[in-house]
Design a protein around this motif. Structure first.
Motif, short mmCIF file in Angstrom:
data_model
loop_
_atom_site.label_atom_id
_atom_site.label_comp_id
_atom_site.label_asym_id
_atom_site.label_seq_id
_atom_site.Cartn_x
_atom_site.Cartn_y
_atom_site.Cartn_z
N TYR B 177 45.93 59.42 60.29
CA TYR B 177 47.07 59.54 59.37
C TYR B 177 46.68 60.19 58.05
O TYR B 177 47.44 60.98 57.48
CB TYR B 177 47.58 58.12 59.12
N MET B 178 45.51 59.85 57.53
CA MET B 178 45.09 60.37 56.22
C MET B 178 45.07 61.90 56.16
O MET B 178 45.19 62.48 55.08
CB MET B 178 43.68 59.87 55.90
N CYS B 179 44.89 62.53 57.31
CA CYS B 179 44.86 64.00 57.32
C CYS B 179 46.19 64.60 56.89
O CYS B 179 46.24 65.78 56.55
CB CYS B 179 44.50 64.52 58.70
N ILE B 195 39.04 62.39 53.10
CA ILE B 195 39.41 61.54 51.98
C ILE B 195 40.19 62.40 51.00
O ILE B 195 40.06 63.62 51.00
CB ILE B 195 38.16 60.93 51.28
N PRO B 196 41.02 61.79 50.15
CA PRO B 196 41.81 62.62 49.24
C PRO B 196 40.99 63.11 48.05
O PRO B 196 39.89 62.63 47.80
CB PRO B 196 42.90 61.67 48.76
N ARG B 197 41.55 64.07 47.33
CA ARG B 197 40.94 64.54 46.09
C ARG B 197 41.75 64.00 44.92
O ARG B 197 42.96 63.77 45.05
CB ARG B 197 40.97 66.07 46.04
N SER B 351 43.48 53.57 56.92
CA SER B 351 42.94 53.69 55.56
C SER B 351 41.62 54.43 55.59
O SER B 351 40.78 54.19 56.46
CB SER B 351 42.73 52.29 54.98
N CYS B 352 41.41 55.33 54.64
CA CYS B 352 40.15 56.08 54.64
C CYS B 352 39.04 55.31 53.95
O CYS B 352 37.88 55.70 54.00
CB CYS B 352 40.34 57.45 54.00
N GLY B 353 39.37 54.21 53.27
CA GLY B 353 38.34 53.36 52.69
C GLY B 353 37.88 53.75 51.30
O GLY B 353 36.92 53.20 50.77
N TRP B 354 38.55 54.69 50.68
CA TRP B 354 38.10 55.20 49.38
C TRP B 354 38.37 54.21 48.25
O TRP B 354 37.58 54.09 47.32
CB TRP B 354 38.82 56.53 49.13
N CYS B 355 39.53 53.51 48.29
CA CYS B 355 39.88 52.63 47.16
C CYS B 355 39.89 51.17 47.61
O CYS B 355 40.33 50.83 48.70
CB CYS B 355 41.25 52.94 46.59
N THR B 356 39.47 50.29 46.70
CA THR B 356 39.30 48.88 47.03
C THR B 356 40.58 48.16 47.48
O THR B 356 40.55 47.47 48.51
CB THR B 356 38.66 48.13 45.84
N PRO B 357 41.71 48.29 46.77
CA PRO B 357 42.88 47.51 47.21
C PRO B 357 43.30 47.84 48.64
O PRO B 357 43.77 46.97 49.37
CB PRO B 357 43.98 47.93 46.22
N CYS B 358 43.09 49.08 49.03
CA CYS B 358 43.48 49.54 50.36
C CYS B 358 42.44 49.13 51.39
O CYS B 358 42.76 48.51 52.41
CB CYS B 358 43.67 51.05 50.30
N ARG B 359 41.19 49.42 51.11
CA ARG B 359 40.11 49.12 52.07
C ARG B 359 39.96 47.63 52.30
O ARG B 359 39.77 47.17 53.42
CB ARG B 359 38.79 49.72 51.56
N HIS B 396 47.31 52.09 41.69
CA HIS B 396 46.04 51.41 41.91
C HIS B 396 45.12 52.17 42.86
O HIS B 396 44.01 51.74 43.11
CB HIS B 396 46.27 50.01 42.48
N THR B 397 45.63 53.25 43.48
CA THR B 397 44.86 53.91 44.53
C THR B 397 44.94 55.44 44.39
O THR B 397 45.81 55.96 43.70
CB THR B 397 45.40 53.53 45.93
N PHE B 398 44.03 56.13 45.10
CA PHE B 398 43.99 57.59 45.03
C PHE B 398 45.18 58.24 45.74
O PHE B 398 45.64 59.28 45.32
CB PHE B 398 42.71 58.11 45.69
N CYS B 399 45.62 57.65 46.84
CA CYS B 399 46.71 58.32 47.55
C CYS B 399 47.82 57.33 47.85
O CYS B 399 47.74 56.15 47.54
CB CYS B 399 46.21 59.02 48.82
N ALA B 400 48.88 57.82 48.48
CA ALA B 400 50.08 57.03 48.69
C ALA B 400 50.05 56.22 49.98
O ALA B 400 51.06 55.62 50.35
CB ALA B 400 51.31 57.94 48.67
N LEU B 401 48.89 56.16 50.66
CA LEU B 401 48.86 55.35 51.88
C LEU B 401 49.05 53.87 51.54
O LEU B 401 49.86 53.18 52.16
CB LEU B 401 47.55 55.55 52.64
N ALA B 402 48.33 53.39 50.53
CA ALA B 402 48.44 51.97 50.18
C ALA B 402 49.84 51.62 49.67
O ALA B 402 50.43 50.62 50.13
CB ALA B 402 47.35 51.59 49.17
S1 SF4 Z 1 44.97 54.51 49.22
FE1 SF4 Z 1 42.77 54.98 48.85
S2 SF4 Z 1 41.62 53.99 50.53
FE2 SF4 Z 1 43.81 54.02 51.07
S3 SF4 Z 1 43.97 55.84 52.34
FE3 SF4 Z 1 44.55 56.47 50.24
S4 SF4 Z 1 42.63 57.15 49.31
FE4 SF4 Z 1 42.08 56.08 51.19
#
Ligand code: SF4
Ligand SMILES: Cc1cc2nc3c(=O)[nH]c(=O)nc-3n(C[C@H](O)[C@H](O)[C@H](O)COP(=O)(O)O)c2cc1C
Ligand code: FES
Lengths: 155, 436
Positions: B177-179, B195-197, B351-359, B396-402
Motif C-alpha cells: 500500500y505504501m507505494c 518509505i516516504p520523503r 505500515s512502512c515502519g518509519w514513524c512510531t505511532p504507526c509502527r 504525528h506521522t510522515f505520511c497519511a497512512l496512520a
Molecule cells: S505513517 Fe509513518 S510509519 Fe506509517 S506508513 Fe506512513 S511513513 Fe510509514
C-alpha cells in the motif's frame, strides 16, 4: 550465479530505465519466476549484477508481498483478507481452504503443491471474496466450494 | 465518446470487457485532444484549461490538478532547465477501491493520452505508469496500447509532427500500500525501499531523481483528454450543478448488496442514490448498518447521513471524506469489531515502519481488537482504542497512512460502541453463534 536466461531477461527489462537500480524489483521477479523464490544466493547475484549491495537490495526485496524470501510451494494462493472480502465471506473461504489443504496461513502443503498466504485488497472488491493464485486473480468465491474448480487448474 | 456525453470516462467501453484498441479509441474521438493541444495550444493554455475545469485529484485528497501542475518551476516547454517527469499512480491498493483497474483494463489509451497532455503542460519528457503487481490484465492492456502508440508516433520523438517528444514506460510493482503514497512511490520506482520523503520539498519541485515530478491518479489523468477536447465549461456542466466541482466520478460499492459494482455518475450524486438505486440496496436478509464512503481510510457514516452529496467538500460536512468514492458497506450480519479488526490488520501490515505511532500503535490496536473479538477484552480497552486513534491522527506521522487508519477506528468505535461493549460484557462475539 545468474543463469544465462535470467541475465538476458534482466538486461532486456533494464533497458527501459535510466538507472540500473530502477530495475531491481523487475530483476527479483525474474529470478523468482525461474527459481520459485528469491534465495540468498540469487539475491546476492542480482545485487552484484545491478551494482547494489546485498543489504540494499534486501531492504527492497523484503518490502514487497509478491517477492518471496522464503521457499514456497509450486503455486501460491494469496487470500484477500481486506475489508470488502471480510464483509462478504472471507472467514468461510479461509476456513474452507485451510481444511481442504490441511494448512494454515503461511504454510505449504506436504506435497509442495500450494502455499497459503494472506494479501491486501486485490482490487476486485465488487466480486468479493477474492483470491490470487500465482498471478491470476479470481473473485466471486461465495460459497467457498467454488474454489474447487479453480484448484484443479493448478497442479 | 460523443461530445456532450454524460459518461466520458466509461461511455465508450466495449461490452465484452476487452480494451479499446488504437483504432477504436481514435474512432471514438481519442487523441483529438493531444492533436489539438500540440497544434493550437501552448503548455500554459493546457494547464489553464485544466485549472478552469475545476478538476480535483481522484487519488483521494482532491487536490486541484491544474494548481498542482502549476507548482512545477522553471518556465514553459521542454527546453527549459533540465528534465521533468510525470507519473500515473496506478497502485490502487486502498481496500474497497477498484475504479482505476476498470479504467485501465477497458481503455488504456485514455490514460496514455492524459499523460501526454499532462507531460506537455509541465514540459516533461518522460512518463511512467506505476502499476500494482496484482493488476496483470491491466498490464497486458497497457503494454499493447503503448506499443500501438509508439508505432503511430503518438509517443516517442517529435510526436505527430510537432517538436514535442515523450517516452512512456510501464513500471510493474510488487504490492504494498505504501507505494501509492506519492513520495513512497518515487522511492519505489527509483529502486529504493518505499518509505516516504519529508515534504517540503514537494515532488513538483524535487521528485523523481531530484527533478520536478507530478504524480497523478489514473482517474484524474483520464479526465484530462475530455477537458481539453470539449472545454472547461462543458466539463464543469457534467456535475449538473450537484457539486461546486466539475465532472463525473467513478463511484463504486461493495458489501452485501444486490448489485455491487462501479458507475460513472455526475460528481455530487448522493450516497443514498448510489446505495439504493445503482447498487440495488441490501441483499435479501441483510440490513444496512453503515458504510465507509471512500475506501478503508475514511470515517464511517450511518443511515442518517446517506443524503450527503458524494463530493470532496460535502462528505466532510458529515465528518468523513469522499476518498476514492468507492464505498464499503457494513451489514447487520457482519460483526463491526471483526470488520474493524480486518481494517486495522491491513494498516498494521502495510505500515512502512518509519514513524512510531504507526509502527508501534497499529499492532497494539490489532492486539486489542483481537482480544475484544475473542471475548477477552476489557472496558478500558475502548478508551485506549480512542486514544490510539488520536495518536495516529494527522500531524504525528510522515505520511497519511496512520491518519487513514485512525479515521475508521475513531468513527467505528464511536458509532458501534454498544457492539464493542456487548463483546466485553458477554465475553464473546455475539455474531459467532450462527450455526445454532
Ligand atoms: S505513517 Fe509513518 S510509519 Fe506509517 S506508513 Fe506512513 S511513513 Fe510509514
Ligand atoms: C498510504 C497511501 C497510499 C496511497 N495510495 C494511492 C493510490 O494507490 N493511488 C493514488 O492515486 N493515490 C494514492 N495515494 C495518494 C497519493 O499520495 C497522491 O495524493 C495521489 O496520487 C495524487 O493524485 P491526484 O492529485 O491525481 O489525486 C495514497 C496515499 C497514501 C498516504
Ligand atoms: S477487499 Fe478483497 S478484493 Fe478488495
Amino acid at each position: 550465479m545468474l543463469s544465462d536466461a535470467e541475465r538476458r531477461e534482466i538486461e532486456e527489462d533494464i533497458k527501459a530505465y535510466a538507472d540500473r537500480k530502477m530495475g531491481c524489483v523487475g530483476a527479483l521477479k525474474i529470478v523468482q519466476r525461474h527459481r520459485g523464490w528469491v534465495t540468498d544466493e540469487a539475491l546476492k547475484a542480482v545485487a552484484d549484477h545491478l551494482q547494489m549491495t546485498p543489504d540494499e537490495l534486501d531492504s527492497v526485496a523484503t518490502f514487497y508481498p509478491l517477492l518471496f524470501r522464503r521457499p514456497v510451494g509450486r503455486h501460491v494462493i494469496l487470500i484477500c483478507d481486506s475489508v470488502s472480502c471480510y464483509n462478504v465471506g472471507y472467514e468461510d473461504l479461509l476456513g474452507y481452504l485451510t481444511k481442504r489443504l490441511g494448512i494454515g496461513l503461511g504454510q505449504t502443503t506436504e506435497d509442495g503443491r500450494f502455499t497459503l498466504l494472506p494479501v491486501a485488497c486485490l482490487g476486485v472488491c465488487e466480486t468479493a471474496p477474492a483470491i490470487m493464485i500465482d498471478s491470476d486473480v479470481h473473485g466471486g468465491l461465495e460459497p467457498p466450494e467454488k474454489v474447487e474448480e479453480l484448484l484443479k487448474l493448478y497442479e | 465518446m460523443s461530445d456532450g456525453s454524460e459518461r466520458p470516462l466509461t461511455g465508450d467501453f466495449r461490452s465484452d470487457g476487452r480494451p479499446l484498441d488504437m483504432g477504436e479509441y481514435e474512432r471514438a474521438g481519442g487523441y483529438l485532444a493531444i492533436r489539438r493541444a500540440l497544434k493550437e495550444m501552448s503548455p500554459a493554455e493546457v494547464m489553464n484549461e485544466v485549472k478552469a475545469s475545476r478538476l480535483r485529484g481522484r487519488g483521494g485528497a482532491g487536490f486541484p490538478t491544474g494548481l498542482k501542475w502549476s507548482f512545477v518551476p522553471d518556465g514553459e516547454g521542454q527546453d527549459a532547465a533540465g528534465p521533468r517527469y510525470i507519473i500515473a499512480n496506478a497502485d490502487e491498493m486502498e481496500p474497497g477501491a477498484f475504479k482505476d483497474r476498470i479504467l485501465m483494463e477497458n481503455n488504456p489509451h485514455m490514460l496514455i493520452e492524459g499523460l501526454l497532455l499532462g507531460a506537455y503542460a509541465i514540459g516533461a519528457g518522460c512518463a511512467y505508469i506505476f502499476l500494482r503487481g496484482e493488476y496483470g490484465r491491466a498490464a497486458k492492456a497497457i503494454e499493447r496500447a503503448l506499443a500501438e502508440a509508439y508505432e503511430k508516433n503518438h509517443l516517442g520523438k517529435d510526436i505527430l509532427g510537432s517538436d514535442f517528444s515523450l517516452e512512456m514506460r510501464l513500471h510493474m510493482s510488487a504490492g504494498r500500500y505504501m507505494c501509492g503514497e506519492e513520495t513512497g512511490l518515487i522511492n519505489s520506482i527509483e529502486g529504493k525501499r518505499a518509505i516516504p520523503r519529508a515534504k517540503p520539498p514537494y515532488p513538483q519541485v524535487c521528485g523523481f531523481m531530484g527533478r520536478p515530478t507530478v504524480v497523478n491518479n489514473v482517474e484524474t489523468l483520464c479526465n484530462v483528454p475530455h477537458i481539453i477536447r470539449n472545454g472547461a465549461e462543458w466539463y464543469k456542466g457534467l456535475s449538473q450543478k450537484l457539486s461546486a466541482d466539475g465532472g463525473t466520478k467513478i463511484y463504486g460499492a461493495s458489501g452485501r448488496l444486490k448489485r455491487p459494482g462501479a458507475w460513472e455518475l455526475p460528481l455530487g450524486t448522493t450516497a443514498r442514490e448510489l446505495l439504493e438505486e445503482h447498487a440495488g440496496g441490501m441483499r435479501e436478509g441483510f440490513g444496512f448498518r453503515g458504510l465507509l464512503p471512500g475506501g478503508a481510510s475514511t470515517e464511517f457514516i450511518l443511515e442518517e447521513h446517506l443524503d450527503v452529496r458524494m463530493d470532496f467538500d460535502s462528505v466532510q460536512s458529515v465528518g468523513s471524506r469522499m476518498g476514492t468514492g468507492t464505498m464499503v458497506v457494513l451489514d447487520d450480519r457482519t460483526c463491526p469489531v471483526g470488520m474493524q479488526l480486518s481494517l486495522q490488520k491491513f494498516f498494521a501490515r502495510e505500515s512502512c515502519g518509519w514513524c512510531t505511532p504507526c509502527r508501534e500503535g497499529l499492532p497494539w490496536v490489532v492486539h486489542m481488537l483481537r482480544a475484544i473479538e475473542a471475548g477477552e477484552g476489557e472496558m478500558e480497552d475502548i478508551d485506549l482504542l480512542l486514544e490510539q486513534a488520536r495518536l495516529l491522527a494527522p500531524g504525528h506521522t510522515f505520511c497519511a497512512l496512520a491518519p487513514g487508519a485512525a479515521e475508521p477506528l475513531g468513527s467505528g468505535v464511536k458509532y458501534f460502541r454498544e457492539d464493542f461493549e456487548r463483546h466485553i460484557r458477554g465475553k464473546r462475539c455475539p455474531w459467532k453463534i450462527k450455526s445454532l
